[in-house]
Design a protein around this motif. Structure first.
Motif, mmCIF file in Angstrom:
data_model
loop_
_atom_site.group_PDB
_atom_site.id
_atom_site.type_symbol
_atom_site.label_atom_id
_atom_site.label_comp_id
_atom_site.label_asym_id
_atom_site.label_seq_id
_atom_site.Cartn_x
_atom_site.Cartn_y
_atom_site.Cartn_z
ATOM 1 N N ALA A 113 0.828 -1.210 0.000
ATOM 2 C CA ALA A 113 0.000 0.000 0.000
ATOM 3 C C ALA A 113 0.858 1.254 0.000
ATOM 4 O O ALA A 113 0.579 2.215 -0.739
ATOM 5 N N VAL A 114 1.913 1.260 0.821
ATOM 6 C CA VAL A 114 2.828 2.414 0.855
ATOM 7 C C VAL A 114 3.495 2.595 -0.498
ATOM 8 O O VAL A 114 3.597 3.720 -1.018
ATOM 9 N N SER A 115 3.957 1.506 -1.100
ATOM 10 C CA SER A 115 4.626 1.571 -2.401
ATOM 11 C C SER A 115 3.696 2.134 -3.468
ATOM 12 O O SER A 115 4.078 3.027 -4.240
ATOM 13 N N THR A 116 2.472 1.621 -3.502
ATOM 14 C CA THR A 116 1.510 2.077 -4.506
ATOM 15 C C THR A 116 1.192 3.553 -4.335
ATOM 16 O O THR A 116 1.170 4.313 -5.317
ATOM 17 N N LEU A 117 0.970 3.982 -3.107
ATOM 18 C CA LEU A 117 0.633 5.371 -2.835
ATOM 19 C C LEU A 117 1.764 6.306 -3.242
ATOM 20 O O LEU A 117 1.543 7.311 -3.941
ATOM 21 N N LEU A 118 2.995 5.974 -2.851
ATOM 22 C CA LEU A 118 4.127 6.845 -3.158
ATOM 23 C C LEU A 118 4.382 6.941 -4.655
ATOM 24 O O LEU A 118 4.654 8.019 -5.189
ATOM 25 N N VAL A 119 4.296 5.804 -5.355
ATOM 26 C CA VAL A 119 4.547 5.815 -6.796
ATOM 27 C C VAL A 119 3.512 6.662 -7.521
ATOM 28 O O VAL A 119 3.846 7.457 -8.406
ATOM 29 N N TYR A 120 2.248 6.528 -7.151
ATOM 30 C CA TYR A 120 1.219 7.295 -7.832
ATOM 31 C C TYR A 120 1.249 8.778 -7.453
ATOM 32 O O TYR A 120 0.771 9.625 -8.206
ATOM 33 N N LEU A 121 1.831 9.100 -6.297
ATOM 34 C CA LEU A 121 2.012 10.511 -5.953
ATOM 35 C C LEU A 121 3.183 11.119 -6.715
ATOM 36 O O LEU A 121 3.167 12.305 -7.066
ATOM 37 N N ILE A 122 4.213 10.305 -6.981
ATOM 38 C CA ILE A 122 5.415 10.798 -7.651
ATOM 39 C C ILE A 122 5.249 10.828 -9.163
ATOM 40 O O ILE A 122 5.632 11.805 -9.827
#
Length: 273
Positions: free
Chosen positions: A51-60
């Motif tokens: 979940a953290v990985s998905t959130l950060l990638v889509y924010l970046i």
């Protein structure tokens, strides 16, 4: 068709992953190979890391792989844009080439020390079961996405092909990490073409030579073609030890520790030892 995938690729992938995860969790209870009881909180840590990985990638990143593929094809960029072939052949060729590209990405994450520091978060899990297919550091997901953009720009696959491959890649990440016993006769036939749990489990061995093998994600033929296959673990599937010797203590398995793990020194022995 492209418009539909542009709008629905993300939700479709999420739906497939969620449904398959639930099915495989049930299958692991009914037909396990190793049958280990998950360490307390382990599954939730793996899901949390995803979940953290998905959130950060889509924010970046402002684009998904499917949206990027659409931008490339509308501009006529990529090899397939200038090669005339039937649509179905082009679709299949795109899937095969994308899988070949991800094979080499996986292999480079083992060979290049700086990339291994990131990828070893995946390998430091002490158990082999379906949620291991979700356990990747955010930096790895980000670098993987940028690598896919480069491959898509060079190849020029259709958004549909990219969407289908992304769904297959996510599905096989769960399937190949599942602790599900497949009859040996079936496994022997399936692994001629596809990666199976028994094939991939070797890759999560504590032994360095076994860890640095069986890099395939969907198709097993790349490991055969590029001489990186090991058919069976030396200690057997039930007796083999999973993980890395460096990260076995409980404090090193917390979510915060996993996010910080790339900063730790690499204590692996060279591949020839």
């Amino acid at each position: 068709m492209n418009a539909w995938w542009l709008a629905h690729a993300g939700p479709t992938r999420l739906l497939v992953v969620g449904a398959l995860l639930l099915v495989l969790l049930l299958c692991q209870r009914a037909w396990p190979t190793r049958g280990e009881t998950p360490a307390r909180g382990r599954r939730w840590r793996n899901v949390g890391l995803a979940a953290v990985s998905t959130l950060l990638v889509y924010l970046i990143l402002p684009l998904t792989a499917v949206t990027f593929a659409w931008q490339m094809t509308t501009r006529g960029i990529g090899l397939l844009a200038v090669v005339d072939m039937p649509a179905m052949l082009e679709f299949l060729a795109a899937l095969v080439v994308l899988d070949l590209a991800i094979y080499w990405q996986h292999r480079w994450f083992h060979v290049i020390p700086q990339l291994w520091r990131i990828h070893r978060v995946h390998h430091s899990d002490l158990q082999f079961e379906v949620t291991l297919g979700l356990r990747f550091h955010p930096a790895e997901i980000l670098l993987s996405m940028l690598y896919k953009f480069a491959v898509i720009a060079a190849l020029g696959p259709s958004p549909v092909a990219v969407a289908v491959y992304e769904i297959l890649l996510a599905a096989f990440a769960l399937l190949t990490h599942a602790d599900v016993a497949i009859p040996h006769a079936w496994d022997r036939q399936l692994r001629r073409v596809l990666v199976t749990p028994d094939w991939h489990r070797v890759h999560h061995s504590v032994y360095r030579d076994e860890t640095d093998s069986n890099y395939g994600n969907i198709l097993s033929l790349w490991d055969r073609l590029f001489h990186s296959r090991i058919e069976q673990p030396r200690d057997g599937h039930r007796g083999m030890q999973i993980g890395l010797t460096q990260f076995r203590a409980a404090p090193e398995q917390t979510l915060i520790a996993l996010l910080q793990q790339p900063l730790a020194d690499d204590l692996r022995l060279p591949s020839n030892q």
